[in-house]
Design an enzyme around this catalytic site. Structure first.
Site, PDB file in Angstrom:
ATOM      1  N   ARG A  73     -12.694 -85.238  15.076  1.00  0.00           N
ATOM      2  CA  ARG A  73     -13.353 -84.323  16.010  1.00  0.00           C
ATOM      3  C   ARG A  73     -14.201 -83.281  15.273  1.00  0.00           C
ATOM      4  O   ARG A  73     -14.113 -82.077  15.515  1.00  0.00           O
ATOM      5  CB  ARG A  73     -12.336 -83.665  16.923  1.00  0.00           C
ATOM      6  CG  ARG A  73     -12.976 -83.381  18.267  1.00  0.00           C
ATOM      7  CD  ARG A  73     -12.008 -83.059  19.353  1.00  0.00           C
ATOM      8  NE  ARG A  73     -11.485 -84.252  19.996  1.00  0.00           N
ATOM      9  CZ  ARG A  73     -10.625 -84.191  21.008  1.00  0.00           C
ATOM     10  NH1 ARG A  73     -10.193 -83.059  21.438  1.00  0.00           N
ATOM     11  NH2 ARG A  73     -10.213 -85.305  21.561  1.00  0.00           N
ATOM     12  N   ARG A  77     -15.944 -78.140  19.960  1.00  0.00           N
ATOM     13  CA  ARG A  77     -16.119 -76.759  20.429  1.00  0.00           C
ATOM     14  C   ARG A  77     -15.986 -75.687  19.354  1.00  0.00           C
ATOM     15  O   ARG A  77     -16.393 -74.557  19.559  1.00  0.00           O
ATOM     16  CB  ARG A  77     -15.129 -76.476  21.558  1.00  0.00           C
ATOM     17  CG  ARG A  77     -15.537 -77.122  22.857  1.00  0.00           C
ATOM     18  CD  ARG A  77     -14.410 -77.120  23.849  1.00  0.00           C
ATOM     19  NE  ARG A  77     -13.302 -77.937  23.360  1.00  0.00           N
ATOM     20  CZ  ARG A  77     -12.195 -78.182  24.051  1.00  0.00           C
ATOM     21  NH1 ARG A  77     -12.043 -77.651  25.240  1.00  0.00           N
ATOM     22  NH2 ARG A  77     -11.256 -78.952  23.550  1.00  0.00           N
ATOM     23  N   ARG A  86     -23.260 -77.579  25.024  1.00  0.00           N
ATOM     24  CA  ARG A  86     -22.348 -77.679  26.179  1.00  0.00           C
ATOM     25  C   ARG A  86     -22.679 -76.679  27.300  1.00  0.00           C
ATOM     26  O   ARG A  86     -22.258 -76.864  28.432  1.00  0.00           O
ATOM     27  CB  ARG A  86     -20.891 -77.503  25.726  1.00  0.00           C
ATOM     28  CG  ARG A  86     -20.279 -78.723  25.117  1.00  0.00           C
ATOM     29  CD  ARG A  86     -19.904 -79.785  26.163  1.00  0.00           C
ATOM     30  NE  ARG A  86     -18.594 -79.528  26.757  1.00  0.00           N
ATOM     31  CZ  ARG A  86     -18.369 -79.242  28.015  1.00  0.00           C
ATOM     32  NH1 ARG A  86     -19.391 -79.139  28.864  1.00  0.00           N
ATOM     33  NH2 ARG A  86     -17.152 -79.052  28.464  1.00  0.00           N
ATOM     34  N   ASP A 122     -16.532 -90.603  23.920  1.00  0.00           N
ATOM     35  CA  ASP A 122     -15.142 -90.286  24.256  1.00  0.00           C
ATOM     36  C   ASP A 122     -14.358 -91.569  24.477  1.00  0.00           C
ATOM     37  O   ASP A 122     -14.902 -92.585  24.915  1.00  0.00           O
ATOM     38  CB  ASP A 122     -15.033 -89.392  25.493  1.00  0.00           C
ATOM     39  CG  ASP A 122     -13.650 -88.784  25.576  1.00  0.00           C
ATOM     40  OD1 ASP A 122     -13.411 -87.761  24.916  1.00  0.00           O
ATOM     41  OD2 ASP A 122     -12.785 -89.373  26.263  1.00  0.00           O
ATOM     42  N   TYR A 198      -3.693 -93.653  29.579  1.00  0.00           N
ATOM     43  CA  TYR A 198      -4.590 -92.814  30.401  1.00  0.00           C
ATOM     44  C   TYR A 198      -4.834 -93.461  31.766  1.00  0.00           C
ATOM     45  O   TYR A 198      -4.896 -92.787  32.790  1.00  0.00           O
ATOM     46  CB  TYR A 198      -5.926 -92.580  29.697  1.00  0.00           C
ATOM     47  CG  TYR A 198      -5.871 -91.457  28.687  1.00  0.00           C
ATOM     48  CD1 TYR A 198      -5.788 -90.130  29.106  1.00  0.00           C
ATOM     49  CD2 TYR A 198      -5.895 -91.711  27.329  1.00  0.00           C
ATOM     50  CE1 TYR A 198      -5.730 -89.089  28.192  1.00  0.00           C
ATOM     51  CE2 TYR A 198      -5.831 -90.673  26.406  1.00  0.00           C
ATOM     52  CZ  TYR A 198      -5.747 -89.368  26.841  1.00  0.00           C
ATOM     53  OH  TYR A 198      -5.681 -88.351  25.938  1.00  0.00           O
TER      54      TYR A 198
HETATM   55  O1  CP3 Z   1     -16.525 -85.544  16.489  1.00  0.00           O
HETATM   56  C1  CP3 Z   1     -15.795 -86.390  17.015  1.00  0.00           C
HETATM   57  O2  CP3 Z   1     -14.602 -86.571  16.708  1.00  0.00           O
HETATM   58  C2  CP3 Z   1     -16.444 -87.336  18.029  1.00  0.00           C
HETATM   59  C3  CP3 Z   1     -16.208 -87.113  19.366  1.00  0.00           C
HETATM   60  C4  CP3 Z   1     -14.912 -87.466  20.096  1.00  0.00           C
HETATM   61  C5  CP3 Z   1     -14.620 -86.900  21.354  1.00  0.00           C
HETATM   62  N1  CP3 Z   1     -13.515 -87.518  21.845  1.00  0.00           N
HETATM   63  C6  CP3 Z   1     -15.424 -85.895  22.063  1.00  0.00           C
HETATM   64  C7  CP3 Z   1     -14.675 -84.909  22.861  1.00  0.00           C
HETATM   65  C8  CP3 Z   1     -13.902 -88.386  19.793  1.00  0.00           C
HETATM   66  C9  CP3 Z   1     -13.698 -89.235  18.547  1.00  0.00           C
HETATM   67  C10 CP3 Z   1     -13.024 -88.407  20.924  1.00  0.00           C
HETATM   68  C11 CP3 Z   1     -11.861 -89.312  21.023  1.00  0.00           C
HETATM   69  C12 CP3 Z   1     -10.831 -88.980  22.021  1.00  0.00           C
HETATM   70  N2  CP3 Z   1     -10.993 -88.600  23.318  1.00  0.00           N
HETATM   71  C13 CP3 Z   1      -9.457 -89.115  21.798  1.00  0.00           C
HETATM   72  C14 CP3 Z   1      -8.843 -89.630  20.528  1.00  0.00           C
HETATM   73  C15 CP3 Z   1      -8.872 -88.575  19.493  1.00  0.00           C
HETATM   74  C16 CP3 Z   1      -7.618 -87.796  19.409  1.00  0.00           C
HETATM   75  O3  CP3 Z   1      -7.753 -86.551  19.485  1.00  0.00           O
HETATM   76  O4  CP3 Z   1      -6.565 -88.363  19.200  1.00  0.00           O
HETATM   77  C17 CP3 Z   1      -8.790 -88.748  22.960  1.00  0.00           C
HETATM   78  C18 CP3 Z   1      -7.304 -88.711  23.140  1.00  0.00           C
HETATM   79  C19 CP3 Z   1      -9.782 -88.432  23.919  1.00  0.00           C
HETATM   80  C20 CP3 Z   1      -9.571 -88.026  25.336  1.00  0.00           C
HETATM   81  C21 CP3 Z   1      -9.969 -86.630  25.504  1.00  0.00           C
HETATM   82  N3  CP3 Z   1     -11.268 -86.176  25.435  1.00  0.00           N
HETATM   83  C22 CP3 Z   1      -9.128 -85.516  25.763  1.00  0.00           C
HETATM   84  C23 CP3 Z   1      -7.622 -85.568  25.892  1.00  0.00           C
HETATM   85  C24 CP3 Z   1      -9.956 -84.404  25.870  1.00  0.00           C
HETATM   86  C25 CP3 Z   1      -9.587 -82.983  26.240  1.00  0.00           C
HETATM   87  C26 CP3 Z   1      -9.101 -82.275  25.023  1.00  0.00           C
HETATM   88  C27 CP3 Z   1      -9.473 -80.828  25.012  1.00  0.00           C
HETATM   89  O5  CP3 Z   1      -9.242 -80.259  23.946  1.00  0.00           O
HETATM   90  O6  CP3 Z   1      -9.986 -80.290  26.011  1.00  0.00           O
HETATM   91  C28 CP3 Z   1     -11.288 -84.822  25.618  1.00  0.00           C
HETATM   92  C29 CP3 Z   1     -12.469 -83.967  25.624  1.00  0.00           C
HETATM   93  C30 CP3 Z   1     -13.358 -84.041  24.430  1.00  0.00           C
HETATM   94  N4  CP3 Z   1     -13.852 -85.216  23.899  1.00  0.00           N
HETATM   95  C31 CP3 Z   1     -13.911 -82.949  23.700  1.00  0.00           C
HETATM   96  C32 CP3 Z   1     -14.739 -83.496  22.718  1.00  0.00           C
HETATM   97  C33 CP3 Z   1     -15.578 -82.753  21.717  1.00  0.00           C
HETATM   98  C34 CP3 Z   1     -13.665 -81.465  23.957  1.00  0.00           C
HETATM   99  C35 CP3 Z   1     -14.028 -81.016  25.290  1.00  0.00           C
HETATM  100  C36 CP3 Z   1     -15.422 -80.578  25.637  1.00  0.00           C
HETATM  101  O7  CP3 Z   1     -16.412 -80.528  24.891  1.00  0.00           O
HETATM  102  O8  CP3 Z   1     -15.510 -80.224  26.818  1.00  0.00           O
END
Ligand code: CP3
Length: 395
Positions: A73, A77, A86, A122, A198
């Protein structure tokens, strides 16, 4: 083959099922080419390794000039540039607009000076073409509107619309065109178990009750669900590889919720099938999970090239459990990024010493960067990894 055509011309001049260097005139030996493959190039001398091949070489346990580093990640943010984007776009809008997704990916990788860029996307995107709309609700994470609970729900899932995800491939093409072979480019998808969780829970979960209920009570339906997920993910990964992803990371983020027997009975085979079919596309696979201390040996038995390690055990212990026939990625606690620099440096060096210069270590966190992390500490870790030398001179 239709997919290949729909994406051509790729910035890397790829043909289906075969991976080449991004510079046909100066081939870098990457990916899985057979020993008798006429396109196979001579190995690159260590002192001329570029950042992209450094990362890919480490995935394949080939010697490198220094340990490659990137962060789970890394675009998120915690970075002002991402927060600015965003303000104007939702997460899903960013994912679906290749130009913006590519810019977010590139900005983060360049700001940090890492060796690999993970495409901004995502885990949940494939749910939509399967017929499961979802959204990210502020502060609550993802919500799937109609979770999959019955055999009928599983039977209704579509597996024929993966081309709808071509926007991810277009973003990868843009990133690949930008970086050429300066950086390794990582495509990704969820693992069958984590994605199924999920779909069944309808979002994140603490105890995975609905998921485990389906596993235990209706294993035929569970298997059909995993089967459909793997079918979709195979096409999705193929799109990404054809667009220029050098490596695919499979996120089994929540597989640590399973005991070893359940992993073996209900998750292993589907993960293995996915790992093997992605490898057959010609790229190495990173298989990542959290709280997987008891599962590592079995996760490695999927045949994945690289296994992700979390921070709960020392890297050398985790690597022994995985087996030295695999590369490992990890394993700094992401919250260490909030520590004073001396403490951070101590932990970074412990990990690098535990790896002991053995080919096949990729430095990373044990899980993703959290939103309030100071960017300068992430940059400091990159510097520490770049400058590290083992005391015995092997580093
Ligand atoms: O830079 C990177 O890593 C690339 C982008 C990336 C995102 N999601 C963007 C994102 C990657 C590799 C993911 C994978 C992802 N998505 C996973 C596996 C990674 C892990 O952490 O184990 C999972 C479980 C998800 C599902 C997901 N997406 C969740 C549970 C959430 C909410 C988490 C939160 O902190 O709010 C997201 C949202 C998300 N996906 C964000 C980002 C940058 C943050 C929220 C946002 O920008 O609004």
């Amino acid at each position: 083959m239709a997919l290949c055509k729909s994406l051509s011309p790729s910035p890397r001049n790829l043909s289906c099922g075969q991976r080449y260097s991004r510079f046909p005139t100066r081939p870098v030996r990457i990916g899985y080419m057979q020993p008798n493959d006429p396109t196979r190039a001579v190995d690159t001398p260590i002192d001329t390794i570029l950042d992209g091949s450094r990362f890919v070489r480490a995935c394949l346990r080939r010697p490198v000039d220094r340990t490659p580093v990137w962060f789970l990640r890394q675009a998120g943010r915690y970075m002002q540039e991402y927060r600015d984007v965003r303000k104007h776009h939702t997460l899903v809008e960013i994912c679906k607009q290749p130009q913006i997704a590519a810019e977010v990916t590139i900005t983060a990788a360049e700001k940090l000076g890492v060796d690999a860029a993970i495409i901004f996307a995502d885990l949940l995107l494939p749910l939509e073409p399967m017929g499961l709309p979802f959204e990210f609700q502020a502060g609550e994470g993802p919500v799937v509107h109609h979770p999959v609970r019955t055999a009928e729900d599983v039977r209704a899932l579509r597996t024929d619309r993966t081309d709808d995800l071509a926007y991810v491939a277009r973003a990868i093409q843009k990133v690949a065109t930008h970086f050429r072979d300066r950086l390794g480019i990582i495509g990704f998808c969820g693992a069958p178990f984590t994605l199924a969780s999920y779909m069944i829970e309808g979002g994140g979960s603490k105890n995975y009750i609905h998921t485990k209920q389906m596993m235990y009570r209706d294993s035929l339906t569970w298997r059909l669900l995993l089967d459909k997920i793997v079918t979709v993910l195979e096409s999705y990964c193929r799109l990404q590889v054809q667009a220029g992803a050098d490596v695919i990371q499979i996120f089994d983020s929540w597989v640590g919720a399973l005991g070893l027997a359940d992993y073996r009975d209900y998750a292993f085979e589907a993960s293995k099938r996915l790992v093997r079919s992605v490898q057959a596309m010609g790229v190495p696979v990173i298989y990542f999970g959290v709280e997987t201390g008891g599962l590592l040996t079995d996760m490695a038995a999927t045949g994945a090239d690289v296994i992700g390690l979390d921070w709960r055990q020392p890297l050398d212990e985790g690597w022994r459990a995985v087996g030295h026939g695999h590369a490992v990625q990890g394993n700094l606690d992401p919250i260490t990024l909030f520590a004073p620099l001396e403490v951070l440096e101590l932990r970074v060096k412990e990990i690098l010493r535990a790896a002991n210069g053995r080919p096949g270590h990729i430095f990373n966190l044990g899980h993703g960067i959290v939103p309030t992390t100071p960017v300068e500490n992430v940059q400091a870790v990159v510097k520490m990894v770049r400058e590290f030398k083992l005391e015995n001179g092997n580093g």
